[in-house]
Design a protein around this motif. Structure first.
Motif, PDB file in Angstrom:
ATOM      1  N   ARG A  85     -10.496  47.883  50.291  1.00 44.83           N
ATOM      2  CA  ARG A  85      -9.638  47.051  49.402  1.00 44.83           C
ATOM      3  C   ARG A  85      -8.842  47.701  48.913  1.00 44.83           C
ATOM      4  O   ARG A  85      -7.831  47.077  48.432  1.00 44.83           O
ATOM      5  N   ALA A  89      -5.001  46.060  49.074  1.00 46.89           N
ATOM      6  CA  ALA A  89      -3.923  46.226  47.539  1.00 46.89           C
ATOM      7  C   ALA A  89      -2.744  46.670  47.760  1.00 46.89           C
ATOM      8  O   ALA A  89      -2.459  46.405  46.737  1.00 46.89           O
ATOM      9  N   ARG A  93       0.265  44.859  46.919  1.00 46.45           N
ATOM     10  CA  ARG A  93       1.419  45.196  45.581  1.00 46.45           C
ATOM     11  C   ARG A  93       3.146  45.069  46.110  1.00 46.45           C
ATOM     12  O   ARG A  93       3.480  44.701  45.690  1.00 46.45           O
ATOM     13  N   VAL A 107      -8.503  40.051  44.834  1.00 46.66           N
ATOM     14  CA  VAL A 107      -7.245  41.625  44.571  1.00 46.66           C
ATOM     15  C   VAL A 107      -6.015  42.228  44.056  1.00 46.66           C
ATOM     16  O   VAL A 107      -5.378  41.057  44.497  1.00 46.66           O
ATOM     17  N   GLY A 109      -4.800  44.406  43.086  1.00 47.56           N
ATOM     18  CA  GLY A 109      -2.825  45.527  43.521  1.00 47.56           C
ATOM     19  C   GLY A 109      -3.444  46.507  42.338  1.00 47.56           C
ATOM     20  O   GLY A 109      -2.380  47.455  42.494  1.00 47.56           O
ATOM     21  N   GLU A 111      -5.809  48.497  41.741  1.00 47.54           N
ATOM     22  CA  GLU A 111      -6.993  48.751  42.878  1.00 47.54           C
ATOM     23  C   GLU A 111      -6.546  50.360  43.034  1.00 47.54           C
ATOM     24  O   GLU A 111      -5.156  50.608  43.637  1.00 47.54           O
TER      25      GLU A 111
END
Length: 227
Positions: A85, A89, A93, A107, A109, A111
């Motif tokens: 993850r 992430a 981004r 997911v 971003g 995280e």
């Protein structure tokens, strides 16, 4: 989560099988065949190629707007699931126009990032033990050797700041599989079976005495012509 074709028809997400374990690359041919049969792409979380971010880049370049990550195995160790993850992430981004999910969990971003203050300094370990997890070593029981090593160190209260264990790709003297190397002592051992591990820990890592019966000499090549 679905993606839409140019004609406005919903499409299924691109499927990316992510091999999670450190030695998954030893099954590369089988994993590639599996991915082809089910119409998916293949990536490796660690060691293997393509990496997860490279595979995501390739799918995005092909026009994928939604990608579904499928873990293999589905119920691997918690650290690997967490890193999946985090890495996904990290990619998301920089690719806000592509939706990514791990099976049925998006997911976002948000995280935890790849960087952390806890990972700033080089560890202060005394010894680093390399356990080969290349194809031959894996076939000859390196996974069991690695587990036995972790158990023996734990039993003696030795953590990463004492002995840092790193599982690697091929270390090359494959005829002596499973191969284990201890640095900075430049000590190479093999074959190291689980039954040998307690002696390796007690005699070498704790006692400072090499195991002559398991030792494999390493010739050092000198480089000429460099001024």
């Amino acid at each position: 989560m679905t993606r839409t074709s140019r004609g406005g028809t919903p499409e299924s997400p691109a499927v990316l099988i992510v091999a999670m374990s450190v030695d998954a690359v030893t099954d590369h041919a089988a994993l590639t065949e599996l991915a082809e049969v089910v119409g998916a792409s293949l990536a490796y979380l660690q060691v293997g190629d393509p990496s997860l971010t490279d595979a995501l880049d390739a799918l995005a370049a092909e026009g994928a707007t939604s990608i579904r990550l499928v873990r293999l195995p589905a119920h691997g160790p918690a650290p690997a699931r967490s890193w999946l993850r985090r890495v996904a992430a990290h990619w998301v981004r920089d690719h806000a126009d592509v939706q990514v999910e791990v099976v049925a969990s998006a997911v976002t971003g948000r995280e935890a990032p790849l960087e952390s203050a806890a990972w700033e300094d080089v560890p202060g370990f005394r010894d680093q033990v390399l356990v080969c997890r290349g194809p031959r070593c894996s076939a000859k029981g390196a996974a069991a050797t690695a587990r036995a090593l972790a158990d023996a160190l734990d039993d003696r209260g030795l953590g990463d700041d004492d002995v840092l264990v790193t599982q690697t790709a091929c270390l090359f003297p494959c005829n002596h599989a499973p191969v284990v190397a201890v640095h900075p002592d430049d000590a190479w051992y093999g074959p190291v079976q689980p039954a040998d591990v307690v002696r390796l820990v007690d005699e070498h890592l704790v006692g400072g005495r090499r195991l002559d019966d398991l030792a494999r000499p390493r010739g050092v090549r000198t480089t000429k012509g460099i001024s």
